[in-house]
Design a protein around this motif. Structure first.
Motif, PDB file in Angstrom:
ATOM      1  N   LEU A  20       0.846  -1.197   0.000  1.00  0.00           N
ATOM      2  CA  LEU A  20       0.000   0.000   0.000  1.00  0.00           C
ATOM      3  C   LEU A  20       0.878   1.243   0.000  1.00  0.00           C
ATOM      4  CD1 LEU A  20      -2.707  -0.970   2.644  1.00  0.00           C
ATOM      5  CD2 LEU A  20      -2.615  -1.514   0.200  1.00  0.00           C
ATOM      6  N   SER A  21       0.390   2.272  -0.658  1.00  0.00           N
ATOM      7  CA  SER A  21       1.079   3.558  -0.698  1.00  0.00           C
ATOM      8  C   SER A  21       0.170   4.633  -0.129  1.00  0.00           C
ATOM      9  CB  SER A  21       1.456   3.922  -2.134  1.00  0.00           C
ATOM     10  OG  SER A  21       2.308   2.957  -2.715  1.00  0.00           O
ATOM     11  N   CYS A  22       0.787   5.615   0.503  1.00  0.00           N
ATOM     12  CA  CYS A  22       0.063   6.775   1.039  1.00  0.00           C
ATOM     13  C   CYS A  22       0.835   8.011   0.601  1.00  0.00           C
ATOM     14  CB  CYS A  22      -0.014   6.678   2.554  1.00  0.00           C
ATOM     15  SG  CYS A  22      -0.629   8.166   3.371  1.00  0.00           S
ATOM     16  N   ALA A  23       0.296   8.722  -0.357  1.00  0.00           N
ATOM     17  CA  ALA A  23       0.975   9.882  -0.917  1.00  0.00           C
ATOM     18  C   ALA A  23       0.429  11.163  -0.300  1.00  0.00           C
ATOM     19  CB  ALA A  23       0.796   9.914  -2.428  1.00  0.00           C
ATOM     20  N   ALA A  24       1.336  12.028   0.130  1.00  0.00           N
ATOM     21  CA  ALA A  24       0.951  13.288   0.763  1.00  0.00           C
ATOM     22  C   ALA A  24       1.074  14.436  -0.223  1.00  0.00           C
ATOM     23  CB  ALA A  24       1.836  13.560   1.962  1.00  0.00           C
ATOM     24  N   SER A  25       0.157  15.380  -0.097  1.00  0.00           N
ATOM     25  CA  SER A  25       0.267  16.645  -0.819  1.00  0.00           C
ATOM     26  C   SER A  25      -0.174  17.757   0.109  1.00  0.00           C
ATOM     27  CB  SER A  25      -0.573  16.638  -2.099  1.00  0.00           C
ATOM     28  OG  SER A  25      -1.931  16.448  -1.797  1.00  0.00           O
ATOM     29  N   GLY A  26       0.397  18.937  -0.085  1.00  0.00           N
ATOM     30  CA  GLY A  26       0.037  20.074   0.742  1.00  0.00           C
ATOM     31  C   GLY A  26       0.820  20.165   2.049  1.00  0.00           C
ATOM     32  N   PHE A  27       1.626  19.157   2.354  1.00  0.00           N
ATOM     33  CA  PHE A  27       2.494  19.191   3.523  1.00  0.00           C
ATOM     34  C   PHE A  27       3.576  18.134   3.331  1.00  0.00           C
ATOM     35  CE2 PHE A  27       1.567  15.546   6.463  1.00  0.00           C
ATOM     36  CZ  PHE A  27       0.654  14.879   5.668  1.00  0.00           C
ATOM     37  N   THR A  28       4.578  18.175   4.209  1.00  0.00           N
ATOM     38  CA  THR A  28       5.612  17.137   4.199  1.00  0.00           C
ATOM     39  C   THR A  28       5.519  16.339   5.491  1.00  0.00           C
ATOM     40  OG1 THR A  28       7.328  18.445   5.293  1.00  0.00           O
ATOM     41  CG2 THR A  28       7.121  18.692   2.893  1.00  0.00           C
ATOM     42  N   PHE A  29       6.201  15.208   5.531  1.00  0.00           N
ATOM     43  CA  PHE A  29       6.154  14.347   6.697  1.00  0.00           C
ATOM     44  C   PHE A  29       7.103  14.784   7.812  1.00  0.00           C
ATOM     45  CE2 PHE A  29       3.068  11.743   5.079  1.00  0.00           C
ATOM     46  CZ  PHE A  29       3.420  11.039   3.937  1.00  0.00           C
ATOM     47  N   ASP A  30       7.836  15.886   7.620  1.00  0.00           N
ATOM     48  CA  ASP A  30       8.745  16.377   8.659  1.00  0.00           C
ATOM     49  C   ASP A  30       7.998  16.557   9.970  1.00  0.00           C
ATOM     50  OD1 ASP A  30      10.684  18.594   6.495  1.00  0.00           O
ATOM     51  OD2 ASP A  30      10.649  16.422   6.725  1.00  0.00           O
ATOM     52  N   ASN A  31       8.496  15.910  11.039  1.00  0.00           N
ATOM     53  CA  ASN A  31       7.890  16.011  12.370  1.00  0.00           C
ATOM     54  C   ASN A  31       6.447  15.516  12.413  1.00  0.00           C
ATOM     55  OD1 ASN A  31      10.105  17.109  13.862  1.00  0.00           O
ATOM     56  ND2 ASN A  31       9.786  18.997  12.717  1.00  0.00           N
ATOM     57  N   TYR A  32       6.171  14.531  11.602  1.00  0.00           N
ATOM     58  CA  TYR A  32       4.880  13.862  11.671  1.00  0.00           C
ATOM     59  C   TYR A  32       5.092  12.370  11.948  1.00  0.00           C
ATOM     60  CZ  TYR A  32       1.900  17.684  10.137  1.00  0.00           C
ATOM     61  OH  TYR A  32       1.205  18.856  10.072  1.00  0.00           O
ATOM     62  N   ALA A  33       4.104  11.771  12.552  1.00  0.00           N
ATOM     63  CA  ALA A  33       3.993  10.327  12.621  1.00  0.00           C
ATOM     64  C   ALA A  33       2.872   9.910  11.686  1.00  0.00           C
ATOM     65  CB  ALA A  33       3.705   9.851  14.040  1.00  0.00           C
ATOM     66  N   ILE A  34       3.083   8.806  11.010  1.00  0.00           N
ATOM     67  CA  ILE A  34       2.085   8.296  10.077  1.00  0.00           C
ATOM     68  C   ILE A  34       1.638   6.935  10.568  1.00  0.00           C
ATOM     69  CG2 ILE A  34       1.642   7.564   7.723  1.00  0.00           C
ATOM     70  CD1 ILE A  34       4.403  10.051   8.514  1.00  0.00           C
ATOM     71  N   GLY A  47      -5.263   0.770  14.670  1.00  0.00           N
ATOM     72  CA  GLY A  47      -3.958   1.114  14.121  1.00  0.00           C
ATOM     73  C   GLY A  47      -3.108  -0.132  14.045  1.00  0.00           C
ATOM     74  N   VAL A  48      -2.531  -0.417  12.883  1.00  0.00           N
ATOM     75  CA  VAL A  48      -1.762  -1.644  12.742  1.00  0.00           C
ATOM     76  C   VAL A  48      -0.269  -1.398  12.603  1.00  0.00           C
ATOM     77  CG1 VAL A  48      -3.694  -2.976  11.806  1.00  0.00           C
ATOM     78  CG2 VAL A  48      -2.184  -1.750  10.234  1.00  0.00           C
ATOM     79  N   ALA A  49       0.121  -0.234  12.108  1.00  0.00           N
ATOM     80  CA  ALA A  49       1.545   0.058  11.949  1.00  0.00           C
ATOM     81  C   ALA A  49       1.722   1.559  11.915  1.00  0.00           C
ATOM     82  CB  ALA A  49       2.088  -0.561  10.665  1.00  0.00           C
ATOM     83  N   CYS A  50       2.831   2.033  12.457  1.00  0.00           N
ATOM     84  CA  CYS A  50       3.072   3.471  12.470  1.00  0.00           C
ATOM     85  C   CYS A  50       4.564   3.744  12.471  1.00  0.00           C
ATOM     86  CB  CYS A  50       2.391   4.131  13.661  1.00  0.00           C
ATOM     87  SG  CYS A  50       2.708   3.343  15.240  1.00  0.00           S
ATOM     88  N   ILE A  51       4.907   4.956  12.053  1.00  0.00           N
ATOM     89  CA  ILE A  51       6.303   5.352  11.967  1.00  0.00           C
ATOM     90  C   ILE A  51       6.422   6.832  12.268  1.00  0.00           C
ATOM     91  CG2 ILE A  51       6.138   5.785   9.454  1.00  0.00           C
ATOM     92  CD1 ILE A  51       9.039   4.671   9.265  1.00  0.00           C
ATOM     93  N   ALA A  52       7.486   7.193  12.966  1.00  0.00           N
ATOM     94  CA  ALA A  52       7.779   8.594  13.242  1.00  0.00           C
ATOM     95  C   ALA A  52       8.843   9.059  12.252  1.00  0.00           C
ATOM     96  CB  ALA A  52       8.285   8.764  14.662  1.00  0.00           C
ATOM     97  N   ASP A  53       8.566  10.143  11.558  1.00  0.00           N
ATOM     98  CA  ASP A  53       9.512  10.600  10.549  1.00  0.00           C
ATOM     99  C   ASP A  53      10.819  11.084  11.179  1.00  0.00           C
ATOM    100  OD1 ASP A  53      10.417  13.359   8.855  1.00  0.00           O
ATOM    101  OD2 ASP A  53      10.099  11.530   7.692  1.00  0.00           O
ATOM    102  N   ASN A  54      10.751  11.667  12.381  1.00  0.00           N
ATOM    103  CA  ASN A  54      11.952  12.305  12.936  1.00  0.00           C
ATOM    104  C   ASN A  54      13.044  11.310  13.283  1.00  0.00           C
ATOM    105  OD1 ASN A  54      10.706  11.177  15.141  1.00  0.00           O
ATOM    106  ND2 ASN A  54      10.475  13.067  16.270  1.00  0.00           N
TER     107      ASN A  54
END
Length: 125
Positions: A20-34, A47-54
């Protein structure tokens, strides 16, 4: 406008794989968790999986640990969920969501800032 758009869902046989892909627009993943959530028919969203960008820390729900892998490609502003050895109980609509996050992941956060509309994964026996 901030958007998250999921893709890659579909029909797969048990034991198979999907990414699966999750494409972002209008913001970046800097300092976000997905977080990748899923909701099966008649069940609550989880919630099954998560990641912190930092720092790249991750967390997986026990039921998907060692089968699913989450990663970020910041050059493409896309988060991936590689799903292997799929089981019928993985059948669900999968959503990605993002939340402002400046620490490591211990468990997947809730109270997300942005949501995608989901992509359906169906695992047949």
């Amino acid at each position: 406008e901030v958007q998250l758009v999921e893709s890659g869902g579909g029909l797969v046989q048990a034991g198979g794989s999907l990414r699966l892909s999750c494409a972002a627009s209008g913001f970046t993943f800097d300092n976000y968790a997905i977080v990748w959530f899923r909701q099966a028919p008649g069940k609550e969203r989880e919630g099954v999986a998560c990641i912190a960008d930092n720092d790249g820390s991750t967390y997986y729900k026990d039921s998907v640990k060692d089968r699913f892998a989450i990663n970020i490609d910041n050059s493409k502003k896309t988060v991936y969920l590689q799903m292997n050895t799929l089981k019928r109980e993985d059948t669900a609509v999968y959503y990605c969501a993002a939340i402002w996050w400046d620490g490591p992941i211990v468990v997947c956060p809730t109270g997300m800032d942005y949501w995608g509309k989901g992509t359906l994964v169906t695992v047949s026996s």
